[in-house]
Write a protein that holds these residues in place. Sequence first.
Motif, PDB file in Angstrom:
ATOM      1  N   LEU A   1      -5.144   3.270  49.076  1.00  0.00           N
ATOM      2  CA  LEU A   1      -4.317   3.720  50.194  1.00  0.00           C
ATOM      3  C   LEU A   1      -5.121   3.916  51.472  1.00  0.00           C
ATOM      4  CD1 LEU A   1      -1.795   6.162  48.480  1.00  0.00           C
ATOM      5  CD2 LEU A   1      -1.543   3.744  49.035  1.00  0.00           C
ATOM      6  N   GLN A   2      -6.367   4.275  51.346  1.00  0.00           N
ATOM      7  CA  GLN A   2      -7.195   4.361  52.546  1.00  0.00           C
ATOM      8  C   GLN A   2      -7.366   2.993  53.201  1.00  0.00           C
ATOM      9  OE1 GLN A   2     -10.814   6.289  51.271  1.00  0.00           O
ATOM     10  NE2 GLN A   2      -9.921   8.337  51.396  1.00  0.00           N
ATOM     11  N   GLY A   3      -7.257   1.948  52.378  1.00  0.00           N
ATOM     12  CA  GLY A   3      -7.369   0.599  52.916  1.00  0.00           C
ATOM     13  C   GLY A   3      -6.075   0.044  53.475  1.00  0.00           C
ATOM     14  N   MET A   4      -4.928   0.534  53.006  1.00  0.00           N
ATOM     15  CA  MET A   4      -3.661  -0.060  53.440  1.00  0.00           C
ATOM     16  C   MET A   4      -2.863   0.822  54.409  1.00  0.00           C
ATOM     17  SD  MET A   4      -1.099   0.312  50.139  1.00  0.00           S
ATOM     18  CE  MET A   4       0.359  -0.149  51.079  1.00  0.00           C
TER      19      MET A   4
ATOM     20  N   LYS B   1       7.225  -7.135  46.390  1.00  0.00           N
ATOM     21  CA  LYS B   1       6.000  -7.534  47.085  1.00  0.00           C
ATOM     22  C   LYS B   1       5.044  -6.365  47.278  1.00  0.00           C
ATOM     23  CE  LYS B   1       4.450  -9.863  51.319  1.00  0.00           C
ATOM     24  NZ  LYS B   1       4.899 -10.478  52.601  1.00  0.00           N
ATOM     25  N   ILE B   2       5.587  -5.212  47.637  1.00  0.00           N
ATOM     26  CA  ILE B   2       4.731  -4.040  47.874  1.00  0.00           C
ATOM     27  C   ILE B   2       4.074  -3.595  46.572  1.00  0.00           C
ATOM     28  CG2 ILE B   2       4.703  -1.613  48.568  1.00  0.00           C
ATOM     29  CD1 ILE B   2       6.970  -2.245  50.508  1.00  0.00           C
ATOM     30  N   GLY B   3       4.866  -3.477  45.502  1.00  0.00           N
ATOM     31  CA  GLY B   3       4.336  -3.027  44.228  1.00  0.00           C
ATOM     32  C   GLY B   3       3.242  -3.928  43.697  1.00  0.00           C
ATOM     33  N   LYS B   4       3.472  -5.237  43.749  1.00  0.00           N
ATOM     34  CA  LYS B   4       2.463  -6.183  43.260  1.00  0.00           C
ATOM     35  C   LYS B   4       1.209  -6.145  44.120  1.00  0.00           C
ATOM     36  CE  LYS B   4       5.562  -9.450  40.956  1.00  0.00           C
ATOM     37  NZ  LYS B   4       6.054 -10.841  40.878  1.00  0.00           N
ATOM     38  N   SER B   5       1.396  -5.992  45.440  1.00  0.00           N
ATOM     39  CA  SER B   5       0.254  -5.952  46.345  1.00  0.00           C
ATOM     40  C   SER B   5      -0.625  -4.736  46.065  1.00  0.00           C
ATOM     41  CB  SER B   5       0.749  -5.918  47.799  1.00  0.00           C
ATOM     42  OG  SER B   5      -0.334  -5.753  48.696  1.00  0.00           O
ATOM     43  N   VAL B   6      -0.003  -3.571  45.842  1.00  0.00           N
ATOM     44  CA  VAL B   6      -0.779  -2.358  45.576  1.00  0.00           C
ATOM     45  C   VAL B   6      -1.474  -2.458  44.214  1.00  0.00           C
ATOM     46  CG1 VAL B   6      -0.664   0.144  45.264  1.00  0.00           C
ATOM     47  CG2 VAL B   6       0.703  -0.948  47.045  1.00  0.00           C
ATOM     48  N   ALA B   7      -0.774  -2.984  43.208  1.00  0.00           N
ATOM     49  CA  ALA B   7      -1.392  -3.147  41.888  1.00  0.00           C
ATOM     50  C   ALA B   7      -2.604  -4.071  41.958  1.00  0.00           C
ATOM     51  CB  ALA B   7      -0.356  -3.688  40.899  1.00  0.00           C
ATOM     52  N   GLU B   8      -2.483  -5.162  42.698  1.00  0.00           N
ATOM     53  CA  GLU B   8      -3.599  -6.095  42.844  1.00  0.00           C
ATOM     54  C   GLU B   8      -4.745  -5.468  43.629  1.00  0.00           C
ATOM     55  OE1 GLU B   8      -1.628  -9.428  44.549  1.00  0.00           O
ATOM     56  OE2 GLU B   8      -0.745 -10.083  42.638  1.00  0.00           O
ATOM     57  N   SER B   9      -4.423  -4.639  44.624  1.00  0.00           N
ATOM     58  CA  SER B   9      -5.469  -3.925  45.367  1.00  0.00           C
ATOM     59  C   SER B   9      -6.205  -2.957  44.454  1.00  0.00           C
ATOM     60  CB  SER B   9      -4.859  -3.166  46.550  1.00  0.00           C
ATOM     61  OG  SER B   9      -4.339  -4.056  47.516  1.00  0.00           O
ATOM     62  N   ALA B  10      -5.476  -2.314  43.561  1.00  0.00           N
ATOM     63  CA  ALA B  10      -6.100  -1.405  42.601  1.00  0.00           C
ATOM     64  C   ALA B  10      -7.042  -2.164  41.668  1.00  0.00           C
ATOM     65  CB  ALA B  10      -5.026  -0.676  41.795  1.00  0.00           C
ATOM     66  N   MET B  11      -6.631  -3.348  41.252  1.00  0.00           N
ATOM     67  CA  MET B  11      -7.473  -4.162  40.389  1.00  0.00           C
ATOM     68  C   MET B  11      -8.751  -4.588  41.121  1.00  0.00           C
ATOM     69  SD  MET B  11      -4.312  -6.302  38.694  1.00  0.00           S
ATOM     70  CE  MET B  11      -5.262  -7.511  37.792  1.00  0.00           C
ATOM     71  N   ARG B  12      -8.616  -4.929  42.395  1.00  0.00           N
ATOM     72  CA  ARG B  12      -9.803  -5.286  43.190  1.00  0.00           C
ATOM     73  C   ARG B  12     -10.715  -4.081  43.367  1.00  0.00           C
ATOM     74  NH1 ARG B  12      -5.937  -8.404  46.044  1.00  0.00           N
ATOM     75  NH2 ARG B  12      -5.684  -6.763  47.614  1.00  0.00           N
ATOM     76  N   ASN B  13     -10.126  -2.905  43.501  1.00  0.00           N
ATOM     77  CA  ASN B  13     -10.918  -1.689  43.643  1.00  0.00           C
ATOM     78  C   ASN B  13     -11.764  -1.443  42.401  1.00  0.00           C
ATOM     79  OD1 ASN B  13     -11.161   1.453  43.200  1.00  0.00           O
ATOM     80  ND2 ASN B  13     -10.838   1.201  45.396  1.00  0.00           N
ATOM     81  N   ILE B  14     -11.185  -1.675  41.227  1.00  0.00           N
ATOM     82  CA  ILE B  14     -11.927  -1.520  39.968  1.00  0.00           C
ATOM     83  C   ILE B  14     -13.075  -2.521  39.907  1.00  0.00           C
ATOM     84  CG2 ILE B  14     -11.776  -1.731  37.452  1.00  0.00           C
ATOM     85  CD1 ILE B  14      -8.873  -0.750  37.694  1.00  0.00           C
TER      86      ILE B  14
END
Length: 349
Positions: free
Chosen positions: A257-260, A222-235
């Motif tokens: 990471l500043q967001g989470m 769950k953590i890994g997928k959440s961070v990957a998806e956050s990175a995609m949203r950041n792009i």
Amino acid sequence: MYWLQKFKGTMNVRRLFKRTKQKVTFFILLTISGLLFLCTILAPEFSSGPSVDISCHFVSNHSLPMLRENDSLPIRSIFFIEPSCVSNLTSRQSCAIESAANSNPNWQINVIFSGMSFQTADNLTQFKKSKNIKFWKINIEEFSKETPFEEFVTSGILKRCHWGVERTLDVLKYLMLRKWGGIYIDFDMIVARPLGTLARNWATRENEEEIADGIIGFSKDKIGKSVAESAMRNIQSNLKNYNFCKSHRLQIMNGVLQGMCSTPDAKFMSSATCNGFEVYGSHFFYPILKESARDFFKPGEIRNHNAYTYYLGGRDTKVYKAKKSSPLNKLAKKYCPKTYVLYSNDFGF
């Protein structure tokens, strides 16, 4: 009296015409200013940075097996991605691959090309006996289908963007980590230690103020997928805010990471402050800071023998050749000996 009234009427018409002319002139000037402003804002989106060619991304002729979205890869996968249209591996790229394979014999090393296609295997001889290295070709348009990146990949933005190589890398990196999990490593690193003992999900500080994008590890939890998806949203956010092509680096993990995390300060980011996502100190992966990376190429000794990786400085040291007694040569002899012998006097470029 008639002529006086006629004169006054004429003067009123002239005043009205003058005011109308002033308004029209003002409107035209305002329109031109607005267009110039928009050009100033939008032009960097597609003109900043060096001009590059990524037409090879969309050529179907290739000699490598195609990596597709429905393929399965081992949980222990390491990814290297080459998004440019170059035709050969450099000595640094070769060393990165060989050192990762030697240091992590139980991991599959996936070397993925979105553009380059080998017509011969002459420059892969150093990998022929390495059973854990796999070379792949990927089609970014096909791989991004039914993902948040599909629309802007097919729109052709990457072709028009002068930082299209770097943005292609960003897109593929996070799509792959979201899909398969594993560890992404920049080609400009030498891997010196096994990475399997690290946390399931992690990043590292590049210095005291920045989180690196050059080496990251996500699992499929769950953590890994959440961070990957956050990175995609950041792009995607960078695209909407016209930052997509203004710089060769978007500092994606910084923003994520500043967001989470409970702190915006990179110095204090850790699994305790980032909801279970680990952030390692720079001395583990960037023992020589980017500003001092030239020291790798000068005569001297290796600093920090306990580092997992050594970052060689990227584009800032691209033109440097390693001296025989340099730390880089000593690292290469130890961690990528076949590459070192193969490239001989040209090692380091």
